[in-house]
Scaffold this active site. Structure first.
Site, short mmCIF file in Angstrom:
data_model
loop_
_atom_site.label_atom_id
_atom_site.label_comp_id
_atom_site.label_asym_id
_atom_site.label_seq_id
_atom_site.Cartn_x
_atom_site.Cartn_y
_atom_site.Cartn_z
N HIS A 127 0.85 -1.20 0.00
CA HIS A 127 0.00 0.00 0.00
C HIS A 127 0.89 1.26 0.00
O HIS A 127 1.14 1.82 -1.06
CB HIS A 127 -0.92 -0.07 1.22
CG HIS A 127 -2.01 0.97 1.27
ND1 HIS A 127 -2.28 1.83 0.24
CD2 HIS A 127 -2.90 1.27 2.24
CE1 HIS A 127 -3.28 2.61 0.57
NE2 HIS A 127 -3.68 2.31 1.79
N HIS B 106 -1.60 -0.77 -11.64
CA HIS B 106 -2.49 -0.40 -10.54
C HIS B 106 -3.74 -1.26 -10.65
O HIS B 106 -4.18 -1.57 -11.76
CB HIS B 106 -2.86 1.09 -10.65
CG HIS B 106 -3.44 1.66 -9.40
ND1 HIS B 106 -4.77 1.53 -9.08
CD2 HIS B 106 -2.87 2.37 -8.38
CE1 HIS B 106 -4.99 2.13 -7.91
NE2 HIS B 106 -3.85 2.64 -7.47
N ASP C 194 3.42 6.22 -7.28
CA ASP C 194 4.68 5.96 -6.59
C ASP C 194 5.91 6.03 -7.50
O ASP C 194 7.03 6.02 -7.02
CB ASP C 194 4.65 4.57 -5.94
CG ASP C 194 3.76 4.58 -4.71
OD1 ASP C 194 3.75 5.61 -4.02
OD2 ASP C 194 3.08 3.58 -4.47
#
Ligand code: ACO
Length: 444
Positions: free
Chosen positions: A268, A308, A364
């Site tokens: 996460h 994702h 990210d």
């Protein structure tokens, strides 16, 4: 005219049931009357990891993963990141509307006047080992705040909720900064309430001997935008933890500690750290094609920061972060890892393997490079994420409490253990392992 219903025929009994379809969903409880006989518990939906289950009705955040769309309360993230501030966004998420000028001033005043911590929290932080992970310290100190504000358990009282919301948004950066200073062996810096939210956070992290810390405006703005980009992302793992723990009517400090604990996991909030490790391992531009080949053949790691569960297009947050990078590098100097990241992206977006699987950079991919350039150690990355996400957690928590359809979160299970059996005294058990007898049965 087409009916908004679903007809289900149970081939075990031949019976047909009609179930209402509302907002493209059926109610799982409408499956319960589907039984083979009166003694049967009724049909359950089986959905490990909630991959196809809506757990709530929410008006906070909208994501269209196929088209790379993210809205907070209807406003596109691109507009908010360009024009708004993090504290305005916190108001938007929690109250449903951007604040008026007067509301905004009051809101900022309330938050900046709750930034200080009780002196005992300092002692608590000092009790951690010098190498304690700052995220572990944040989880613990968030929960510990519950003991300083015992009235917080009156979660049905709107005035009490309002106060704790101020405290949590205001004090999380102070907790985070104390954790960082402790891990560096540096004295704690008290909040400077004349600075902006992001500016004060930089002050509490990085002030040394100067009498007054002056945050660099470009870094202050970049951090504010990064907080905005992380402020909410609908029913992700940590928001679900916040709602689930909060549904037992636990106070918001304990619920937020649970949410931060969920965020701590590498699947996460920890992926940007993995991106940095990967970029360092690749080391130089000439190694990029070989690395991509290894990803494709499955010999190496995945391309971290790509792909994702929801976005099957460019993550809109990643696009914005890429733009911030240039502004940060003008101040900090260019992070050489950026060139490797850009080359990875360039090759991957042209490669059939990634195109076919709809793998694009996620939030990210670039955030870690920016955080590193701003001087944050990798262990602080999930802590920065938690500061940004706090208003989102609180908005999700409050929405859950005000939703008449919500109750204590309590999923069902499909029991696959033994059927009923009688206790066997120790002397009669023998030495051979007992055979596993399995039976599948829904729990009542
Ligand atoms: N690199 C290479 N191949 C990938 C990647 C990747 N990053 N991500 C997915 N794939 C491939 C899989 O191998 C699979 O291929 P196959 O069909 O040939 O078996 C296919 O794409 C689908 O992958 P799944 O794992 O089924 O996709 P899922 O939606 O479950 O996973 C996840 C999403 C976990 C984010 C995944 O893309 C991944 O591991 N990415 C790298 C880690 C990462 O960046 N995580 C951060 C997510 S953003 C956030 O949490 C804030």
């Amino acid at each position: 005219m087409a009916k908004n219903t679903l007809s289900i025929t149970d081939n075990r009994t031949g019976k047909t049931y009609e179930v209402a379809v509302t907002d493209d969903t059926i109610k799982a409880l409408d499956l319960r009357p589907i039984k083979v006989n009166d003694a049967d518990f009724g049909l359950l939906a089986y959905d490990p990891a909630f991959t196809n289950t809506a757990s709530c009705r929410s008006a906070i955040t909208f994501i269209d993963g196929d088209n790379g769309v993210l809205w907070y309360r209807g406003y596109p993230i691109e507009q908010l990141a360009e024009k708004s501030t993090f504290l305005e966004i916190a108001h938007l998420l929690l109250h449903g509307e951007l604040p008026t000028q007067a509301e905004c001033e009051q809101w900022i005043y309330e938050i900046t006047h709750h930034t200080f911590l009780h002196e005992n929290v300092k002692k608590l932080v000092e009790g951690f080992r010098y190498d304690a992970h700052p995220m572990g310290m944040l989880v613990s100190t968030l929960a510990a705040l519950s003991t300083f504000y015992p009235e917080a358990k009156e979660v049905r009282d709107p005035e009490v909720r309002r106060k704790q919301i101020f405290r949590l948004i205001a004090k999380t950066p102070t907790l985070a900064a104390f954790a960082y200073r402790h891990s560096r062996g540096l004295p704690f810096i008290q909040p400077d309430n004349d600075l902006s939210y992001a500016g004060n956070f930089l002050n509490m992290l990085f002030r040394m001997s100067e009498p007054r810390y002056e945050p660099n405006p470009a870094l202050e703005k970049a951090l504010d935008v990064l907080f905005i980009l992380h402020a909410d992302h609908e029913q992700n793992c940590s928001a679900n933890a916040m709602r689930s723990v909060g549904s037992s009517l636990a106070d918001p400090y304990c619920s937020a500690a649970a949410a931060a604990a969920a965020l701590y996991g590498p699947l996460h909030g920890g992926a940007n750290e993995a991106v940095l490790r990967m970029l360092n391992e690749i080391g130089s531009l000439k190694n990029v094609p070989k690395f991509i080949e290894k990803v494709k053949t499955g010999e190496g790691t995945r391309l971290m920061g790509f792909g994702h569960r929801i976005y099957k297009n460019y993550d809109p947050r990643a696009k914005i972060i890429k733009q911030i990078a240039d502004r940060v590098f003008e101040v900090s100097g260019r992070n050489p890892l950026l060139d490797i990241a850009l080359e990875l992206e360039r090759i991957a977006l042209q490669d059939d393997y990634f195109v076919k699987r709809k793998l694009y950079p996620n939030v990210d991919f670039y955030s870690g490079i920016i955080y590193q350039a701003m001087g944050f150690p990798v262990e602080m990355f999930p802590v920065l994420f938690a500061i940004g996400r706090m208003p989102g957690w609180l908005a999700q928590w409050q929405e859950m409490l005000l939703d008449a359809e919500q109750k204590i979160a309590r999923p069902r299970q499909v029991y696959i253990g033994h059927a009923r059996r009688d206790y066997v005294p120790l002397e009669k058990r023998g030495s051979a392992p007992q055979p596993e007898r399995k039976t599948a049965r829904a729990a009542t």
